[in-house]
Design an enzyme around this catalytic site. Sequence first.
Site, PDB file in Angstrom:
ATOM      1  N   LYS A  28     -30.984 -37.263 -60.207  1.00  0.00           N
ATOM      2  CA  LYS A  28     -30.349 -36.741 -59.032  1.00  0.00           C
ATOM      3  C   LYS A  28     -29.335 -37.692 -58.528  1.00  0.00           C
ATOM      4  O   LYS A  28     -29.844 -38.760 -58.311  1.00  0.00           O
ATOM      5  CB  LYS A  28     -31.148 -36.039 -57.916  1.00  0.00           C
ATOM      6  N   LYS A  86     -33.697 -28.287 -62.115  1.00  0.00           N
ATOM      7  CA  LYS A  86     -34.060 -27.797 -60.681  1.00  0.00           C
ATOM      8  C   LYS A  86     -32.717 -27.403 -60.454  1.00  0.00           C
ATOM      9  O   LYS A  86     -31.481 -27.831 -60.585  1.00  0.00           O
ATOM     10  CB  LYS A  86     -34.354 -29.082 -59.973  1.00  0.00           C
TER      11      LYS A  86
END
Length: 383
Positions: A28, A86
């Site tokens: 991320k 995700k």
Amino acid sequence: MTWFLASVRDADEAAIALAGGADVIDFKDPAAGALGAVAPEIVREGVARVAGRRPVSAVLGDLPMAATPLCAAAEAMAATGVDYLKLGIFPGGDAEAALAALAPLTARVKLVAVFFADRAPDLSLLALLAERGFAGAMLDTAGKNGARLLDHFDIARLGRFVAECRRLGLLAGLAGALELPDIPRLLLLSPDLLGFRTALCGATGRKGAIEAESVAMVRALIPGETSKDASGGVDFRLLAARGYAPAQESDPALTDRVHLRDFVLPMTIGVYAHERARPQKVRFAVTAIIARPRRAVADLRDVFSYDVISDTIRMLADAGHVGLVETLAERIAARLLAHPPVLKVEICVEKLETGTGVVGITIARAREAAALAYPASAWGAGA
């Protein structure tokens, strides 16, 4: 077992997280939003560096709930070889259509939907995720302004989220600017995963680089599969932090007392019909006798959090009507004594609004002697 997810921005940070014992390596970009995506080529390099030693996940970015951009991003990221993808469930758009469009991908990669506790999440979508073959759901925070997950959802509400995920067969994850003291509190809920970025970066904050020492501290506070130090010997300090208390590390004759006093909650309690109809204020006082470690107390690994006491009471109050104060006191005692450092408890439960003064009960309970040196349970057992 609750997994420790470490969010990293490149292969070098992935190596630090891997060495520090993270269970899931999550790619991320913290500088690009709540779920800022890392470029696929960087994720691919990270997957190669991890080399199958841990599951790898990656976020898709702060994308609208629209099928076309989500599917394009998911296809590109799935091609990197990650195990999990995700995606954020952001307000607006057509969530149902987007989730339906993504469903075919579940044959190739595990999908995890991320809800945002600070954006009025529509948790009715959990059932749809299960129908579409998603692997799990997480609660996170979209705003990275210092507010933590627990500032938006209290422990009881988080417990209901975890329970609903479990009922639907979904993995349940919790994240959102989590701090070290949050860990023993959230472990009470037995989530499948706790996610971290800010806590891994020390004083530099979530946009800084993760630090090996910070990764090690988070790892030490979450029960895991291993308990060996770098030399290959047993790390008794780590064992103690993860809920085990070998005889040589603690002495029942050396104890401390952790107090909670004047803690008042509204709840439905009592045997009269009118006591079922409306909540009444109940006051709690708890003293927990804790086995003190032989070494000097240095950090959170060496203490029993008073938040665990108050959160245990909150969860029991949220579980529904209780007929007797005696029953409630016994339940609190049983849950607290399931924590290995706790040797004895004294619990006072008082009803404050009976109309006949303050009434209640005080009980004292102790762990069985046979369980003192080698308890079988870990932090959060009995929750």
